[in-house]
Scaffold this active site. Structure first.
Site, PDB file in Angstrom:
ATOM      1  N   SER A  88      -3.591  -0.176  -2.660  1.00  0.00           N
ATOM      2  CA  SER A  88      -4.416  -0.935  -1.981  1.00  0.00           C
ATOM      3  C   SER A  88      -5.102   0.212  -0.804  1.00  0.00           C
ATOM      4  O   SER A  88      -5.370   1.218  -1.434  1.00  0.00           O
ATOM      5  CB  SER A  88      -3.400  -1.683  -1.095  1.00  0.00           C
ATOM      6  N   ASN A  89      -5.481  -0.346   0.261  1.00  0.00           N
ATOM      7  CA  ASN A  89      -6.153   0.609   1.069  1.00  0.00           C
ATOM      8  C   ASN A  89      -5.868   0.356   2.624  1.00  0.00           C
ATOM      9  O   ASN A  89      -4.710  -0.528   3.072  1.00  0.00           O
ATOM     10  CB  ASN A  89      -7.752   0.477   0.940  1.00  0.00           C
ATOM     11  N   ALA A  90      -6.408   0.945   3.361  1.00  0.00           N
ATOM     12  CA  ALA A  90      -5.928   0.878   4.993  1.00  0.00           C
ATOM     13  C   ALA A  90      -6.547  -0.204   5.753  1.00  0.00           C
ATOM     14  O   ALA A  90      -6.243  -0.416   6.877  1.00  0.00           O
ATOM     15  CB  ALA A  90      -6.399   2.242   5.508  1.00  0.00           C
ATOM     16  N   SER A  91      -7.524  -1.269   5.077  1.00  0.00           N
ATOM     17  CA  SER A  91      -8.008  -2.580   5.761  1.00  0.00           C
ATOM     18  C   SER A  91      -6.946  -3.027   6.357  1.00  0.00           C
ATOM     19  O   SER A  91      -5.756  -3.527   5.781  1.00  0.00           O
ATOM     20  CB  SER A  91      -8.812  -3.033   5.015  1.00  0.00           C
TER      21      SER A  91
END
Length: 392
Positions: A205-208
């Site tokens: 995933s990512n930090a959004s």
């Protein structure tokens, strides 16, 4: 502002006397003004003052003509609320949903712009509780007119003086312009991260967090648009006044976007979508072993490019989260994905993610560019929609 219906809330502070002059100016500009005084405000200035200036009844209690349900009737007839002065007490109640008098109950029932002008002693204004309460109200889309520095009633000097009449009227006019500026438009907004699992409890995933998309959805709804928010995994709550469709993976977002975004008047794609996913996901948790773990990735569908290809007469706005060669990369994305505009967001060192401030730039055409500026997500959402209304 001729013929506009506004609710003016006056709280109990020494600046309450300034609300009388403000009332006179608004009436002279043709505003149909209903005034709500808190019980504390009536200790500083009499209801008769406002009744004389507006030639209308002044409201102070939920129990004045209760058969007319005043807190609902007043907000149904109004187009905006301005609270000036707003005390620390009322700000705290609004931040935490406490509705124990006519003013706070009316604000809780409002589905239109609310402008809040704090006025209090500097120590109260700078107290962490007040700072946090104002930040929370900003996140919900309320417009805060910051107080000015100067001489205070306590013979002290500092921030806390009620904003000037000129600034208050400018803020009210800005709020009124927002109302219904997008009425009749159907807007789809994608927000948040995707998660691509490679076993039942691990994923890429990512930090959004979806904060900017949520802020845009709330702001667009305040402006009268019919909004559908396609929202990925996040702890942030979506606005109550929009339709929210949840997704987890990029493929789920693709399916939701094809259903809800294709054919919308505008699509604003803020979601941080994984370009790749694990080719295989283990059925059970992968156990640690002596060797390295190798995961093969395969391409996900390109949601934004597909929306650009299928947009027809609708407008598609993308987001470019870049760490280097910012504008060049964003303009390449603008061209290749057939977008009408793109919003550039510098995310080096994970800046711009979550509830921290961001800096946004709007790009369109071959060379057109507008700096949206730096600020909180609600602040940027309002400024970005102002620009998109003009550009699109």
């Amino acid at each position: 502002m001729n013929g506009v219906r506004v609710l003016l809330g006056v709280c109990g502070g020494i600046a309450a006397y300034k609300a009388a002059a403000l009332t006179s100016t608004l009436v002279q500009r043709g505003v149909e003004l209903d005034v709500i005084l808190t019980a504390s405000a009536e200790r500083f200035i009499a209801p008769l003052t406002f009744a004389s200036l507006t030639a209308r009844p002044v409201y102070g209690s939920l129990w004045d003509a209760p058969e007319r349900i005043p807190h609902i009737r007043l907000v149904r007839e109004a187009q905006a609320i301005l609270i000036a002065p707003a005390t620390a007490n009322v700000i705290a109640k609004l931040a935490h949903g406490i509705a124990d008098d006519l003013l706070t109950t009316a604000v809780l029932a409002a589905r239109f712009p609310v402008v809040i002008a704090p006025a209090m002693n500097s120590a109260m204004y700078e107290h962490p509780a007040t700072v946090a309460n104002l930040a929370l109200l900003r996140e919900r889309g309320y417009e805060i007119v910051e107080p000015e520095r100067g001489f205070l009633a306590e013979r002290e000097s500092g921030p806390g003086r009620l904003a000037s009449e000129e600034r208050l009227i400018e803020a009210l006019e800005r709020a009124l312009r927002r109302r219904n500026s997008l009425a009749g438009k159907r807007i789809a907004i994608t927000a948040g991260p995707t998660r691509e699992a490679f076993d039942p409890i691990r994923f890429v995933s990512n930090a959004s967090t979806g904060a900017i998309g949520i802020a845009l959805a709330r702001e667009a709804a305040l402006r009268g648009a019919e909004v559908v928010l396609l929202l990925g995994p996040t702890l942030l709550e979506p606005p109550a006044q929009v339709t929210t469709v949840r997704f987890t993976t990029a493929r789920e977002l693709f399916d939701a976007a094809m259903q809800h975004a294709v054919g919308a008047d505008w699509t604003i794609a803020t979601a941080a979508v994984a370009d790749y996913r694990p080719a295989e996901a283990a059925a059970s948790k992968l156990k640690k072993s002596e060797g390295d773990l190798l995961v093969r990735f395969e391409r996900n569908p390109d949601v934004l490019a597909t929306l650009g290809e299928r947009k027809g007469g609708s407008k598609v706005v993308g987001f470019a989260a870049e760490t280097d060669d910012h504008e060049a990369n964003a303009r390449e994305k603008l061209r290749n994905k057939h977008l009408d505009a793109i919003v550039l967001n510098d995310v080096r060192d994970e800046r711009g993610f979550g509830l921290v401030q961001s800096t946004l730039t709007l790009l369109w055409g071959a060379k057109d560019k507008r700096e949206i500026g730096t600020g909180t997500k609600p602040h940027l959402a309002a400024r970005l929609l102002d620009a998109l209304e003009e550009v699109l």
